[in-house]
Enzyme design. Structure first.
Site, PDB file in Angstrom:
ATOM      1  N   GLY B 276       0.754  -1.320   0.012  1.00  0.00           N
ATOM      2  CA  GLY B 276       0.076  -0.011   0.024  1.00  0.00           C
ATOM      3  C   GLY B 276       0.891   1.187   0.071  1.00  0.00           C
ATOM      4  N   SER B 277       0.310   2.126   0.894  1.00  0.00           N
ATOM      5  CA  SER B 277       0.948   3.435   0.625  1.00  0.00           C
ATOM      6  C   SER B 277       2.326   3.792   1.238  1.00  0.00           C
ATOM      7  CB  SER B 277      -0.069   4.650   1.665  1.00  0.00           C
ATOM      8  OG  SER B 277      -1.226   4.371   1.231  1.00  0.00           O
ATOM      9  N   THR B 278       2.857   2.662   1.794  1.00  0.00           N
ATOM     10  CA  THR B 278       4.305   2.751   1.891  1.00  0.00           C
ATOM     11  C   THR B 278       5.158   2.804   0.951  1.00  0.00           C
ATOM     12  OG1 THR B 278       4.375   0.424   2.244  1.00  0.00           O
ATOM     13  CG2 THR B 278       4.142   1.654   4.172  1.00  0.00           C
ATOM     14  N   PHE B 279       4.508   2.531  -0.344  1.00  0.00           N
ATOM     15  CA  PHE B 279       5.182   2.880  -1.624  1.00  0.00           C
ATOM     16  C   PHE B 279       5.042   4.210  -2.118  1.00  0.00           C
ATOM     17  CE2 PHE B 279       5.824  -1.446  -4.086  1.00  0.00           C
ATOM     18  CZ  PHE B 279       6.139  -2.218  -2.972  1.00  0.00           C
TER      19      PHE B 279
END
Lengths: 406, 564
Positions: B276-279
């Site tokens: 998810g958003s950790t990318f």
């Protein structure tokens, strides 16, 4: 002397002391006193030290050997070998001391008879001997079991010395071939057992005595050449020698024993693990006999090994130096031969232990466990003590001070 | 007539005798020298052995050298050791007592089987069978007291993991023959059984104190959130050393057979997740590097979803306005990230992820590595969704190494489980520029200070990071209710030392997280507590006065009136 109140008069105690001292004093003419003054007391001290060290060493090696021979239903007492050795020392030491009191003529005659007896037994070994570890060396049964070659060694030395000293009577006797033939015959029967190590010792004794009996250097040259050729021939044609030498040079075959000996010898470092602290000894076969030197190395350190090596050398040097005063050919040959036999056996065993020589199956004199060997060595050393016994005043300058030199 | 002639023999006698004595004494002394020489040789050899005698001791295994070497952590704390344990066996063919009598006694002492089973074994007539391995000495004594000579007891080397479940997935376990089956036991099998080397323990990069803190916090969170699993990772950004690696559920390597197979799975390296958003920070860094994002103040439209065919990219909490770069990360806007990825284009986005190794299994010594789910075709939809961590699944370890490169000045280093001596770190490979890395440190810090990662803050430790709440793919598409909640953090942000990652698999929410399952409420608090507990051990001193310089970014962040 003042009397202390309540304690009665103080009696001088020196009276009894004087009595004890006078028994060993020079004015004592008892046979024991004479023996004590004639015997080489340094040799006596050295051999006492060796036997004591031997008892300690066997006590150290005994648990390892006991564990090795235990198993199944058999449980060997950890100190079994120590007690056995102690019993043999109790038997052997009096034998040695008794022989050392014999007049030299008696000692010679008994030794000559012994030589004939044990040579005969040696001939019987290949036919009636008992096989142990792939070699037929033992005759007799139970406690009366013995290795004739061990007993023959000192007797052979005396016999050979006597034979070669005949030269003083008659220079025309062909002593080199005669003695060579006798030695060769004995060697033949030893090889049949097979016992390569003993063969080497017998041959070395013969060469030593020939050398000392004054045969000219050309013959010595031939003999040394023959010796080298003999070893080469043994290597080429005698299976036991081939295997032993190959194992040593190429480290092939089963090197477990020598590897373990090396590991045991060095496991204790310079000062050892302390008595009973050894671990590697339990993996070492023949810890109490052939490889006892390694066990000493582990538990008492290489420094103890130095001391023991020095002790053996000291015995040989002591005998040789004393022989510089000896003028009787038989006594010189016999004493030098006995010392050589003793020292050579010790050196070979130590050389095997420090991996300077191939494994031989030879015991460390007076230290290795073994009743038969202990008794034979005691007889040999008793003869040596008897032959080196001398009146200290016979050849000494009257001007030498009383304290100097023994 | 007779003439008197001197008898030559006798006349010469005295002289000859003297001659012989001289020769004999001379030769005696020569022989003495030979003896002294040989004695000296033996003495020299003994001295040589005394000085150089160490070599054979190492060649022949000493009694104290274990059959399999120890594994210790970076501070020497033992993690795996070999001890002598007892085994109990029986020789049924040598039985002296009656099997009917012995079987109930055995059943009473070894309750894992009933008397009938023991009776069958005792009557089998087999030559040997084990009854129990790893038996306690007391039990051995009791069985020995039965007096049956057919019972056999042996000391067997046993692998012991004194910290039980600690770092179980890193260590792995051994089979009954003493060979490593998984983990570092498997990797190090040759090294640990090598007679020359097994005397010295192998030091791993793991710090057991940090590992314990990570495991305890993860377990607490997993329990309270009723998550099915959790993973945690602490990675040294400068060397790639894995300081802690935890995967839940755990198993006890001392009793491997008693754990379910899924517990033996190392989720950090074997399981792949859409993170998810950790990318998003990765996408952003690539965009800054490539010149797509030229200014932090550049604004992107977040008012409307991005449409790709019939599929629309939306934000969970639509801002309803245009967002600049810091605001995008703080609010974790999918729309803006997708727009930036659209500007980057397919080729460059693919290259970024390839460059970070996301197309290959993670780089680490462990053999248990999962294959990533790498998009099969890089269409526009893939390009846009991978930018915010969907449509691509990697392991948590992939994420940790990428984050380390993001903040350490831009160098990607392989992760390692061996302790790295100072100055011996891998050279690595540059994946981001130095200036981009400096910018990312500011941005990540801002996310924790003002954005979705506020709960990851540990006072004084200057934590930075990014939340990632991905919907779990299930049969028939993504689940709206089941999440994989991840928080990827770095601390201290002014001079990054460690990456800390916490991930909860399918958290169900708790009172503490107000029933929410998103990463900011579930994974971020774990990171915060782990950092607070382990920071001092890792040599990071909490300091409320230190802070990364954010003066150029703070004015860019719009705040609703009254929130200044």
């Amino acid at each position: 002397m003042a009397s202390i109140p309540g304690f009665g008069p103080v009696v001088p105690r020196s009276k009894t002391k004087v009595g004890v001292l006078s028994r060993f004093g020079r004015d004592d003419r008892s046979s024991f006193s004479l023996w004590f003054w004639e015997i080489d007391r340094f040799l006596l001290l050295f051999v006492t030290l060796l036997i004591s060290i031997g008892l300690i060493a066997v006590a150290a090696a005994s648990p390892a050997a006991a564990e090795r021979y235990s198993g199944g239903g058999v449980k060997v007492n950890p100190l079994h070998y120590f007690y056995m050795q102690l019993a043999w020392v109790v038997i052997s030491v009096p034998v040695m001391l008794f022989i050392s009191t014999w007049p030299k003529d008696v000692a010679r005659r008994v030794a000559l008879s012994g030589a004939i007896l044990f040579a005969f037994m040696l001939v019987l070994v290949p036919f009636f001997g008992e096989e142990v570890n792939g070699a037929r060396r033992w005759v007799g049964w139970g406690a009366a079991r013995l290795q004739p070659s061990e007993f023959l060694k000192p007797m052979f030395v005396v016999g050979l010395a006597w034979l070669l000293s005949l030269k003083a009577q008659d220079r025309t006797l062909p002593l080199v071939p005669i003695s060579g033939m006798i030695t060769g015959l004995i060697a033949l029967f030893l090889m049949k057992q097979p016992d390569f190590g003993q063969t080497v010792i017998f041959a070395a004794i013969w060469m030593t005595l020939l050398l000392l009996s004054g045969v000219n250097s050309r013959i010595i040259g031939w003999l040394v050449g023959g010796g080298v050729a003999g070893i080469v021939c043994a290597y080429l044609f005698y299976d036991v020698a081939t295997k032993r030498i190959n194992d040593f040079i190429f480290a092939e075959g089963d090197t477990y024993q020598t590897d373990m000996a090396h590991a045991t010898l060095t496991a204790g470092g310079l000062f050892g693990t302390g008595p009973g602290g050894g671990q590697m000894k339990f993996r070492l076969p023949e810890a109490h006999t052939d490889y006892i030197f390694s066990v000493i190395g582990e538990e008492f350190g290489l420094i103890a090994c130095f001391a023991i090596a020095a002790l053996y050398i000291a015995i040989v040097v002591r005998v040789f130096v004393k022989l510089l005063e000896e003028e009787d050919m038989f006594l010189l040959l016999a004493s030098a031969g006995l010392a050589t036999q003793f020292g050579l056996q010790a050196l070979i065993n130590m050389a095997v232990n420090v991996q300077l020589a191939p494994s031989k199956g030879m015991t460390l004199p007076f230290i290795s466990y073994g009743g038969s060997s202990m008794l034979a060595l005691s007889i040999g050393f008793g003869l040596l003590l008897a032959f080196t016994r001398r009146n200290p005043y016979l050849s000494r300058s009257p001007y030498v001070s009383r304290g100097g030199g023994i | 007539m007779t003439t008197l002639v001197a008898r030559p023999h006798r006349v010469r006698h005295a002289g000859q005798r003297y001659q012989w004595l001289v020769t004999a004494h001379y030769r005696l002394m020569v022989m003495m020298l030979v003896f002294l020489g040989v004695g000296l040789l033996i003495g020299l050899r003994l001295s040589y052995l005394a000085v150089f005698g160490d070599e054979p001791r190492s060649r022949v295994a000493g009694t104290l050298v274990p059959l399999r070497g120890d594994i210790v952590d970076r501070n020497g704390v033992p993690l795996a050791r070999t001890i002598d344990a007892w085994s109990i066996g029986v020789h049924p063919d040598r039985l002296l007592g009656k099997p009917e009598d012995l079987a109930p006694q055995l059943a009473a002492l070894l309750p894992e089987h009933d008397a009938g089973w023991y009776l069958a074994v005792l009557r089998s007539g087999k030559s040997f069978t084990y009854l129990r391995r790893r038996a306690l000495p007391e039990l051995v004594a009791k069985i020995n007291a039965l007096g049956e000579p057919a019972m056999a007891f042996a000391r067997e080397p046993e692998r012991l993991y004194p910290q039980t479940t600690l770092a179980a997935h890193v260590l792995g376990y051994t089979d009954f023959d003493g060979h490593g089956v998984t983990g570092m036991e498997r990797v190090l099998d040759d090294r640990l059984t090598d007679p020359a080397q097994r005397g010295t323990p192998v030091a791993l990069s793991i710090d057991s104190r940090v590992q314990a803190a990570m495991e305890s916090e993860l377990f607490a969170a997993m329990t309270s959130q009723q998550a099915v699993g959790a993973t945690g990772l602490v990675l040294d950004v400068a060397t790639g050393e894995v300081i802690a690696m935890a995967s839940m559920p755990v198993y006890n390597p001392n009793k491997v057979g008693q754990s379910p197979p899924e517990a033996r799975r190392n989720n950090v390296t074997q399981s792949v997740y859409e993170l998810g958003s950790t990318f998003k920070p990765i996408t952003m860094a690539a965009a800054i590097d490539d010149g797509v994002v030229t200014s932090m103040a550049k604004r992107y439209d977040a008012t409307a979803p991005v449409a790709i065919g019939r599929f629309r990219i939306k934000d969970d909490h639509p801002a309803g306005r245009w967002l600049n770069v810091p605001e995008t990360l703080i609010q974790s806007s999918n729309i803006v990230t997708a727009r930036i990825a659209d500007e980057m284009g397919q080729a460059r986005m693919e290259a970024v992820f390839r460059n970070l190794g996301f197309d290959k299994p993670p780089v680490i010594e462990l053999r248990e590595k999962g294959r990533t789910l790498w998009p099969r075709d890089w269409g526009r939809a893939t390009t846009l969704t991978t930018a915010y961590g969907h449509g691509i699944a990697v392991t948590p370890l992939h994420l940790a190494t990428a984050y380390a490169a993001l903040v350490n000045g831009g160098t990607l280093r392989p992760a390692t489980l061996y302790r790295v001596a100072p100055g011996k770190a891998a050279v690595g490979r540059r994946v981001f520029t130095e200036s981009t890395s400096a910018r990312m440190r500011q941005l990540l810090r801002l996310v924790v200070m003002q954005g979705t990662g506020k709960r990851a803050e540990a006072p004084g430790y200057r934590v930075g990071g990014k939340t990632g709440t991905a919907e779990k793919p299930q049969a028939g598409g993504y689940s709206k209710s089941v999440n994989v909640s991840t928080f990827a953090a770095v601390f201290p942000m002014d001079k990054p030392r460690y990456v800390v990652i916490a991930m909860l698999d399918a958290p169900k929410g708790s009172a503490e997280s107000s029933g929410l399952t998103t990463a900011g409420y579930t994974a971020a608090p774990v990171v915060s507590r782990v950092i607070a507990r382990t920071g001092p051990m890792l040599g990071v001193i909490p300091d409320a006065n230190k802070e990364i310089d954010l003066s150029d970014l703070l004015p860019l962040i719009w705040k609703p009136k009254g929130h200044e």
